[in-house]
Design an enzyme around this catalytic site. Structure first.
Site, PDB file in Angstrom:
ATOM      1  N   LYS A 111       0.828  -1.216   0.000  1.00  0.00           N
ATOM      2  CA  LYS A 111       0.000   0.000   0.000  1.00  0.00           C
ATOM      3  C   LYS A 111       0.852   1.251   0.000  1.00  0.00           C
ATOM      4  O   LYS A 111       0.509   2.242  -0.637  1.00  0.00           O
ATOM      5  CB  LYS A 111      -0.927   0.015   1.228  1.00  0.00           C
ATOM      6  CG  LYS A 111      -2.149  -0.861   1.068  1.00  0.00           C
ATOM      7  CD  LYS A 111      -3.205  -0.504   2.098  1.00  0.00           C
ATOM      8  CE  LYS A 111      -4.454  -1.335   1.927  1.00  0.00           C
ATOM      9  NZ  LYS A 111      -5.452  -1.093   2.971  1.00  0.00           N
ATOM     10  N   LYS A 194      -4.927  -9.849  -6.175  1.00  0.00           N
ATOM     11  CA  LYS A 194      -6.206 -10.083  -5.491  1.00  0.00           C
ATOM     12  C   LYS A 194      -7.197  -8.977  -5.872  1.00  0.00           C
ATOM     13  O   LYS A 194      -6.795  -7.855  -6.181  1.00  0.00           O
ATOM     14  CB  LYS A 194      -6.012 -10.143  -3.969  1.00  0.00           C
ATOM     15  CG  LYS A 194      -5.667  -8.830  -3.345  1.00  0.00           C
ATOM     16  CD  LYS A 194      -5.723  -8.861  -1.830  1.00  0.00           C
ATOM     17  CE  LYS A 194      -5.399  -7.447  -1.346  1.00  0.00           C
ATOM     18  NZ  LYS A 194      -5.336  -7.246   0.053  1.00  0.00           N
ATOM     19  N   LYS A 197     -10.338  -3.141  -3.165  1.00  0.00           N
ATOM     20  CA  LYS A 197     -11.036  -1.841  -3.235  1.00  0.00           C
ATOM     21  C   LYS A 197     -10.080  -0.745  -3.680  1.00  0.00           C
ATOM     22  O   LYS A 197     -10.470   0.216  -4.292  1.00  0.00           O
ATOM     23  CB  LYS A 197     -11.528  -1.418  -1.834  1.00  0.00           C
ATOM     24  CG  LYS A 197     -12.649  -2.257  -1.289  1.00  0.00           C
ATOM     25  CD  LYS A 197     -13.215  -1.601  -0.035  1.00  0.00           C
ATOM     26  CE  LYS A 197     -12.512  -2.126   1.182  1.00  0.00           C
ATOM     27  NZ  LYS A 197     -13.284  -2.991   2.039  1.00  0.00           N
TER      28      LYS A 197
HETATM   29  P1  TYM Z   1     -10.664  -5.143   4.275  1.00  0.00           P
HETATM   30  O1  TYM Z   1     -11.639  -4.060   4.474  1.00  0.00           O
HETATM   31  O2  TYM Z   1      -9.570  -4.942   3.268  1.00  0.00           O
HETATM   32  O3  TYM Z   1     -11.406  -6.480   3.860  1.00  0.00           O
HETATM   33  C1  TYM Z   1     -12.494  -6.997   4.611  1.00  0.00           C
HETATM   34  C2  TYM Z   1     -12.434  -8.512   4.593  1.00  0.00           C
HETATM   35  O4  TYM Z   1     -12.465  -8.984   3.244  1.00  0.00           O
HETATM   36  C3  TYM Z   1     -11.376  -9.883   3.019  1.00  0.00           C
HETATM   37  N1  TYM Z   1     -10.905  -9.717   1.636  1.00  0.00           N
HETATM   38  C4  TYM Z   1     -10.831 -10.721   0.738  1.00  0.00           C
HETATM   39  N2  TYM Z   1     -11.127 -12.023   0.836  1.00  0.00           N
HETATM   40  C5  TYM Z   1     -10.971 -12.774  -0.281  1.00  0.00           C
HETATM   41  N3  TYM Z   1     -10.515 -12.268  -1.460  1.00  0.00           N
HETATM   42  C6  TYM Z   1     -10.195 -10.964  -1.592  1.00  0.00           C
HETATM   43  N4  TYM Z   1      -9.774 -10.484  -2.762  1.00  0.00           N
HETATM   44  C7  TYM Z   1     -10.358 -10.123  -0.461  1.00  0.00           C
HETATM   45  N5  TYM Z   1     -10.151  -8.796  -0.239  1.00  0.00           N
HETATM   46  C8  TYM Z   1     -10.498  -8.568   1.047  1.00  0.00           C
HETATM   47  C9  TYM Z   1     -10.294  -9.457   3.992  1.00  0.00           C
HETATM   48  O5  TYM Z   1      -9.396 -10.509   4.247  1.00  0.00           O
HETATM   49  C10 TYM Z   1     -11.128  -9.073   5.204  1.00  0.00           C
HETATM   50  O6  TYM Z   1     -11.404 -10.208   5.994  1.00  0.00           O
HETATM   51  N6  TYM Z   1      -7.608  -4.762   8.192  1.00  0.00           N
HETATM   52  C11 TYM Z   1      -8.851  -5.309   7.729  1.00  0.00           C
HETATM   53  C12 TYM Z   1     -10.062  -4.855   8.538  1.00  0.00           C
HETATM   54  C13 TYM Z   1      -9.924  -5.043  10.011  1.00  0.00           C
HETATM   55  C14 TYM Z   1     -10.076  -6.257  10.713  1.00  0.00           C
HETATM   56  C15 TYM Z   1      -9.889  -5.903  12.099  1.00  0.00           C
HETATM   57  C16 TYM Z   1     -10.333  -7.567  10.333  1.00  0.00           C
HETATM   58  C17 TYM Z   1      -9.682  -4.060  10.898  1.00  0.00           C
HETATM   59  N7  TYM Z   1      -9.658  -4.563  12.173  1.00  0.00           N
HETATM   60  C18 TYM Z   1      -9.953  -6.877  13.076  1.00  0.00           C
HETATM   61  C19 TYM Z   1     -10.396  -8.535  11.345  1.00  0.00           C
HETATM   62  C20 TYM Z   1     -10.210  -8.170  12.701  1.00  0.00           C
HETATM   63  C21 TYM Z   1      -9.084  -4.869   6.302  1.00  0.00           C
HETATM   64  O7  TYM Z   1      -8.522  -3.903   5.845  1.00  0.00           O
HETATM   65  O8  TYM Z   1     -10.025  -5.590   5.659  1.00  0.00           O
END
Ligand code: TYM
Length: 329
Positions: A111, A194, A197
């Protein structure tokens, strides 16, 4: 009872990877475990957000999660910034994690390399400490996430273990729960990356709330591979394997089994689009209804905040005491 926590950033619209890799599992977990799910707006500001946009996307994310099947009666659904213990604990954990550990986070490397104008916020670097705080704040046992969060989860475990050994048993050490199928949904146009967003790949990213005809078109144009065999082999055939994983996840089967039913890429694409739309269309309809009643959404968000706060305050106190902060009179 097993406690579940997970979160999603409201920095963009929910895409198919978020849904298949994470949210779908949350909807199941809420009926089996004591579950907390969070729109992590504090994480979103690690890259600059327009204030009006952040407000509306946060609301949209909550509506999207409810539409996807989260039931605020079955789980706690909160907006992260409404419970300030998240940031309070994050600071304690920033002082429990090392610069070296944070420097090894591949998501930070990716990032930060993508930030335009060379501005990389300190928050983008320390973000895994805030994520650890989110998890540890609720005595979480199980964290359902996609594959890309595995490294952050390992770090949260290391931080919890270190804190416990330095200051006495304070935190539950959490476990990641990563789905067997569709843990890493790939970009339809660039299947080595992958689906994401933050990457500018409109044609390769399927949004959960996108027009059905646009979704069908994206699958029709998905990149496949140079030969013509339908086979599940993510290394040799990433495009076709991605379609097979998506289709399998939508119909609750194994990608390799699904592969046996197709001999032509065109048929596989059509079937995948149909399976995805069968899952997404009811979610789309529910979201439209929810967004039509913002007062009800606000009420649900407030309930989530107060339930979460009640739990968070206790763990925060435990952590403060363990670390040696002087209690107030
Ligand atoms: P974020 O917002 O990027 O994504 C949310 C969830 O979606 C999953 N994900 C995917 N799974 C499969 N294929 C993909 N291409 C894909 N892109 C995203 C992510 O693995 C995630 O589970 N840091 C985290 C948010 C967060 C969080 C937490 C998660 C903040 N605090 C505590 C668990 C526990 C994030 O940016 O997810």
């Amino acid at each position: 009872m097993t406690r579940v926590f997970s979160g999603i950033q409201p920095s963009g619209e929910m895409h198919l990877g978020n849904y298949l890799g994470a949210v779908r599992q949350w909807v199941i977990d809420q009926h089996e475990y004591d579950s907390i799910f969070c729109a992590v707006d504090l994480h979103a500001i690690t890259t600059q957000q327009d204030p009006d946009d952040l407000r509306s996307k946060t609301l949209d994310t909550v509506a999207g999660l409810i539409a996807a099947g989260l039931d605020p009666e079955q789980c706690i659904l909160l907006v992260q910034s409404h419970v300030h213990e998240h940031t309070d604990l994050a600071w304690l954990l920033e002082c429990t994690v090392s610069f070296g550990e944070l420097s090894r986070m591949t998501q930070f490397k990716d990032k930060s390399a993508r930030q335009s104008g060379d501005f990389v916020s300190a928050g983008l670097f320390t973000y895994p400490a805030l994520m650890a705080a989110d998890i540890l704040l609720y005595d979480t046992d199980r964290v359902p996430v996609g594959e890309d969060q595995r490294q952050h989860l390992e770090l949260a475990r290391d931080v919890a273990t270190r804190f416990n050994s330095r200051y006495g048993d304070t935190f539950v050490v959490p476990e990641a729960a990563i789905p067997k199928t569709a843990a890493r949904v790939m970009d339809l146009q660039a299947p080595h990356n992958k689906m994401s967003k933050s990457v500018d790949s409109v044609a390769g990213t399927v949004l959960v709330f996108e027009e059905p005809s646009a979704i069908a078109k994206k699958f029709k144009r998905a990149v496949t591979d140079s030969d013509t065999e339908v086979r599940f082999d993510p290394d040799e055939k990433p495009g076709v394997s991605n379609l097979l994983s998506i289709l399998a996840a939508c119909v609750g089967r194994e990608p390799a089994d699904v592969a046996d039913e197709y001999t032509r890429y065109g048929d596989l694409k059509v079937a995948t689009a149909e399976a995805v739309l069968a899952v997404l269309e009811p979610i789309q309809t529910r979201r439209t209804e929810l967004l039509a009643d913002p007062a009800e959404l606000a009420r649900l968000i407030e309930i989530g905040a107060s339930k979460a706060e009640e739990l968070a305050v206790k763990v925060m106190d435990r952590a403060r005491n363990a670390m040696g902060f002087l209690p107030r009179g």
